[in-house]
Design a protein around this motif. Structure first.
Motif, PDB file in Angstrom:
ATOM      1  N   SER A  79      11.366   4.545   1.241  1.00  0.00           N
ATOM      2  CA  SER A  79      10.552   5.163   1.994  1.00  0.00           C
ATOM      3  C   SER A  79       9.035   5.015   1.241  1.00  0.00           C
ATOM      4  O   SER A  79       8.076   4.681   1.944  1.00  0.00           O
ATOM      5  CB  SER A  79      10.687   6.952   2.131  1.00  0.00           C
ATOM      6  OG  SER A  79      11.889   7.012   2.777  1.00  0.00           O
ATOM      7  N   ALA A  80       9.035   4.903  -0.096  1.00  0.00           N
ATOM      8  CA  ALA A  80       7.710   4.777  -0.726  1.00  0.00           C
ATOM      9  C   ALA A  80       7.568   3.449  -0.639  1.00  0.00           C
ATOM     10  O   ALA A  80       6.049   3.061  -0.399  1.00  0.00           O
ATOM     11  CB  ALA A  80       7.888   5.031  -2.275  1.00  0.00           C
ATOM     12  N   ILE A  81       8.352   2.325  -0.574  1.00  0.00           N
ATOM     13  CA  ILE A  81       8.035   0.918  -0.480  1.00  0.00           C
ATOM     14  C   ILE A  81       7.369   0.949   1.266  1.00  0.00           C
ATOM     15  O   ILE A  81       6.430   0.232   1.345  1.00  0.00           O
ATOM     16  CB  ILE A  81       9.300   0.067  -0.336  1.00  0.00           C
ATOM     17  CG1 ILE A  81       9.833  -0.116  -1.950  1.00  0.00           C
ATOM     18  CG2 ILE A  81       8.955  -1.105   0.257  1.00  0.00           C
ATOM     19  CD1 ILE A  81      10.943  -0.663  -1.777  1.00  0.00           C
ATOM     20  N   ARG A  82       8.119   1.587   2.186  1.00  0.00           N
ATOM     21  CA  ARG A  82       7.405   1.472   3.379  1.00  0.00           C
ATOM     22  C   ARG A  82       5.956   1.997   3.482  1.00  0.00           C
ATOM     23  O   ARG A  82       5.196   1.324   4.277  1.00  0.00           O
ATOM     24  CB  ARG A  82       8.351   2.342   4.480  1.00  0.00           C
ATOM     25  CG  ARG A  82       7.891   2.199   5.995  1.00  0.00           C
ATOM     26  CD  ARG A  82       8.738   2.799   6.755  1.00  0.00           C
ATOM     27  NE  ARG A  82       8.757   4.359   6.618  1.00  0.00           N
ATOM     28  CZ  ARG A  82       9.617   5.069   7.271  1.00  0.00           C
ATOM     29  NH1 ARG A  82      10.301   4.591   8.471  1.00  0.00           N
ATOM     30  NH2 ARG A  82       9.550   6.460   7.054  1.00  0.00           N
ATOM     31  N   TYR A  83       5.730   2.989   2.751  1.00  0.00           N
ATOM     32  CA  TYR A  83       4.445   3.557   2.825  1.00  0.00           C
ATOM     33  C   TYR A  83       3.288   2.799   2.252  1.00  0.00           C
ATOM     34  O   TYR A  83       2.220   2.600   2.552  1.00  0.00           O
ATOM     35  CB  TYR A  83       4.437   5.047   2.220  1.00  0.00           C
ATOM     36  CG  TYR A  83       3.084   5.546   1.849  1.00  0.00           C
ATOM     37  CD1 TYR A  83       2.352   6.298   2.893  1.00  0.00           C
ATOM     38  CD2 TYR A  83       2.378   5.249   0.601  1.00  0.00           C
ATOM     39  CE1 TYR A  83       1.212   6.922   2.518  1.00  0.00           C
ATOM     40  CE2 TYR A  83       1.447   5.880   0.311  1.00  0.00           C
ATOM     41  CZ  TYR A  83       0.600   6.829   1.424  1.00  0.00           C
ATOM     42  OH  TYR A  83      -0.739   6.971   1.240  1.00  0.00           O
ATOM     43  N   LEU A  84       3.766   2.216   1.022  1.00  0.00           N
ATOM     44  CA  LEU A  84       2.838   1.016   0.473  1.00  0.00           C
ATOM     45  C   LEU A  84       2.786  -0.064   1.377  1.00  0.00           C
ATOM     46  O   LEU A  84       1.466  -0.628   1.300  1.00  0.00           O
ATOM     47  CB  LEU A  84       3.525   0.652  -0.791  1.00  0.00           C
ATOM     48  CG  LEU A  84       3.481   1.829  -2.101  1.00  0.00           C
ATOM     49  CD1 LEU A  84       4.182   1.458  -2.988  1.00  0.00           C
ATOM     50  CD2 LEU A  84       2.151   2.207  -2.305  1.00  0.00           C
ATOM     51  N   LEU A  85       3.508  -0.425   1.917  1.00  0.00           N
ATOM     52  CA  LEU A  85       3.183  -1.634   2.878  1.00  0.00           C
ATOM     53  C   LEU A  85       2.466  -1.397   3.881  1.00  0.00           C
ATOM     54  O   LEU A  85       1.440  -1.997   4.444  1.00  0.00           O
ATOM     55  CB  LEU A  85       4.688  -2.196   3.388  1.00  0.00           C
ATOM     56  CG  LEU A  85       5.661  -2.794   2.557  1.00  0.00           C
ATOM     57  CD1 LEU A  85       6.905  -2.954   3.157  1.00  0.00           C
ATOM     58  CD2 LEU A  85       5.114  -4.301   2.175  1.00  0.00           C
ATOM     59  N   LEU A  86       2.442  -0.251   4.448  1.00  0.00           N
ATOM     60  CA  LEU A  86       1.430   0.277   5.491  1.00  0.00           C
ATOM     61  C   LEU A  86       0.223   0.706   5.122  1.00  0.00           C
ATOM     62  O   LEU A  86      -0.855  -0.045   5.820  1.00  0.00           O
ATOM     63  CB  LEU A  86       2.292   1.729   6.152  1.00  0.00           C
ATOM     64  CG  LEU A  86       3.078   1.594   7.105  1.00  0.00           C
ATOM     65  CD1 LEU A  86       3.681   2.888   7.548  1.00  0.00           C
ATOM     66  CD2 LEU A  86       2.838   1.011   8.473  1.00  0.00           C
ATOM     67  N   GLU A  87      -0.034   0.846   4.055  1.00  0.00           N
ATOM     68  CA  GLU A  87      -1.100   1.043   3.323  1.00  0.00           C
ATOM     69  C   GLU A  87      -1.683  -0.344   3.075  1.00  0.00           C
ATOM     70  O   GLU A  87      -3.245  -0.359   3.255  1.00  0.00           O
ATOM     71  CB  GLU A  87      -1.116   1.705   2.014  1.00  0.00           C
ATOM     72  CG  GLU A  87      -1.019   3.416   2.188  1.00  0.00           C
ATOM     73  CD  GLU A  87      -2.155   4.050   2.704  1.00  0.00           C
ATOM     74  OE1 GLU A  87      -2.931   3.900   1.840  1.00  0.00           O
ATOM     75  OE2 GLU A  87      -1.847   4.779   3.829  1.00  0.00           O
ATOM     76  N   GLU A  88      -1.195  -1.188   2.452  1.00  0.00           N
ATOM     77  CA  GLU A  88      -1.778  -2.446   2.027  1.00  0.00           C
ATOM     78  C   GLU A  88      -2.032  -3.101   3.242  1.00  0.00           C
ATOM     79  O   GLU A  88      -3.009  -4.000   3.393  1.00  0.00           O
ATOM     80  CB  GLU A  88      -0.738  -3.360   1.226  1.00  0.00           C
ATOM     81  CG  GLU A  88      -0.358  -2.509  -0.359  1.00  0.00           C
ATOM     82  CD  GLU A  88      -1.795  -2.297  -0.821  1.00  0.00           C
ATOM     83  OE1 GLU A  88      -2.762  -2.968  -0.760  1.00  0.00           O
ATOM     84  OE2 GLU A  88      -1.891  -1.253  -1.753  1.00  0.00           O
ATOM     85  N   ALA A  89      -1.005  -3.162   4.322  1.00  0.00           N
ATOM     86  CA  ALA A  89      -1.309  -4.048   5.370  1.00  0.00           C
ATOM     87  C   ALA A  89      -2.636  -3.333   6.202  1.00  0.00           C
ATOM     88  O   ALA A  89      -3.544  -4.083   6.791  1.00  0.00           O
ATOM     89  CB  ALA A  89      -0.152  -3.803   6.331  1.00  0.00           C
ATOM     90  N   GLY A  90      -2.800  -2.005   6.412  1.00  0.00           N
ATOM     91  CA  GLY A  90      -3.838  -1.499   6.717  1.00  0.00           C
ATOM     92  C   GLY A  90      -5.313  -1.672   6.453  1.00  0.00           C
ATOM     93  O   GLY A  90      -6.301  -1.906   6.893  1.00  0.00           O
ATOM     94  N   GLN A  91      -5.213  -1.998   4.797  1.00  0.00           N
ATOM     95  CA  GLN A  91      -6.313  -2.251   3.973  1.00  0.00           C
ATOM     96  C   GLN A  91      -6.490  -3.860   4.067  1.00  0.00           C
ATOM     97  O   GLN A  91      -7.716  -4.167   3.700  1.00  0.00           O
ATOM     98  CB  GLN A  91      -6.429  -1.618   2.755  1.00  0.00           C
ATOM     99  CG  GLN A  91      -6.462  -0.075   2.665  1.00  0.00           C
ATOM    100  CD  GLN A  91      -6.297   0.549   1.506  1.00  0.00           C
ATOM    101  OE1 GLN A  91      -6.838  -0.099   0.528  1.00  0.00           O
ATOM    102  NE2 GLN A  91      -5.635   1.546   1.471  1.00  0.00           N
ATOM    103  N   GLN A  92      -5.549  -4.615   4.473  1.00  0.00           N
ATOM    104  CA  GLN A  92      -5.668  -5.964   4.489  1.00  0.00           C
ATOM    105  C   GLN A  92      -6.113  -6.555   3.203  1.00  0.00           C
ATOM    106  O   GLN A  92      -6.513  -7.545   2.977  1.00  0.00           O
ATOM    107  CB  GLN A  92      -6.703  -6.488   5.681  1.00  0.00           C
ATOM    108  CG  GLN A  92      -6.368  -6.410   7.005  1.00  0.00           C
ATOM    109  CD  GLN A  92      -7.350  -6.669   7.964  1.00  0.00           C
ATOM    110  OE1 GLN A  92      -8.663  -6.988   7.502  1.00  0.00           O
ATOM    111  NE2 GLN A  92      -6.931  -6.724   9.052  1.00  0.00           N
ATOM    112  N   LYS A  93      -5.227  -6.143   2.103  1.00  0.00           N
ATOM    113  CA  LYS A  93      -5.350  -6.644   0.628  1.00  0.00           C
ATOM    114  C   LYS A  93      -4.431  -7.468   0.611  1.00  0.00           C
ATOM    115  O   LYS A  93      -3.148  -7.352   0.149  1.00  0.00           O
ATOM    116  CB  LYS A  93      -5.217  -5.414  -0.059  1.00  0.00           C
ATOM    117  CG  LYS A  93      -6.404  -4.520  -0.065  1.00  0.00           C
ATOM    118  CD  LYS A  93      -6.196  -3.345  -1.169  1.00  0.00           C
ATOM    119  CE  LYS A  93      -7.519  -2.384  -1.299  1.00  0.00           C
ATOM    120  NZ  LYS A  93      -7.015  -1.247  -2.287  1.00  0.00           N
TER     121      LYS A  93
END
Length: 214
Positions: A79-93
């Protein structure tokens, strides 16, 4: 329409559900689970409701030499991995997302399939092949070949090895009777356990205990 990719693909459901069909597997994917498809795997998607998914494409150069499909519950770590992926994808890093993708691909080597994990907890009990196949969403006719590919052993041999390790440990480290150890390792009586153990090791349980304990 059935198709395949030249890269690995992780699917993380965010809303709704998705039915995934491979040559040997059918998975009903919901937000409580994630699913990994290796490169070159034929698959088809179908959904009867509105859905939203996070899809992570993993280049082959990031992947271990050999991977298979993986269907796993979203525990705290996933669940933490999914959250981090969403965050990074949203910020386009791009750089951070690349590091996270490498981390996720590394977990493919560490993840023990659900049915194998089940055997480690239930090797003392009779286990049906159909039960194990259902855990991986495979057809039973395909599961045996898949299991041997994963572990290098048949299901019967794998369970036998687990029982043997447990029996050897109990004989060395406990003062339990042979009868008690036979029950603990899934045998109906001490006689059948003794015959099996001698066939596996060349020693009776009593001889093995004396040998290891001096």
């Amino acid at each position: 329409m059935s198709h395949q990719h030249a890269y690995g693909q992780f699917l993380f459901p965010l809303q709704g559900s998705l039915d995934i069909e491979t040559d040997h597997q059918h998975v009903h994917l919901t937000p409580d689970y994630c699913f990994y498809l290796p490169p070159g795997f034929n698959h088809d998607y179908r959904s009867d409701d509105r859905n939203e998914f996070l899809i992570l494409d993993i280049p082959v150069l990031y992947l271990p030499d050999r991977t298979d499909t993986m269907y796993t519950r979203l525990d705290e770590q996933w669940s933490a991995i999914r959250y981090l992926l969403l965050e990074e994808a949203g910020q386009q890093k791009a750089e951070s997302l690349s590091h996270l993708t490498r981390y996720v691909s590394g977990k493919l080597q560490l993840q023990r399939p659900a049915s194998v994990e089940y055997l480690h907890s239930h090797f003392r009990e009779p286990v049906r092949l159909e039960t194990l196949a259902a855990m991986e969403h495979y057809h039973p006719a395909y599961y045996s070949a898949w299991f041997k590919k994963q572990t290098g052993k048949t299901v019967k041999a794998y369970v036998s090895d687990l029982r043997l390790k447990e029996a050897q440990s109990l004989l060395k480290e406990s003062s339990w009777t042979i009868g008690k150890i036979s029950e603990e390792t899934g045998f109906e009586n001490a006689s059948s356990f003794t015959r099996w153990f001698a066939g596996q090791t060349g020693f009776t349980p009593k001889q093995y205990r004396q040998l290891k304990n001096g």
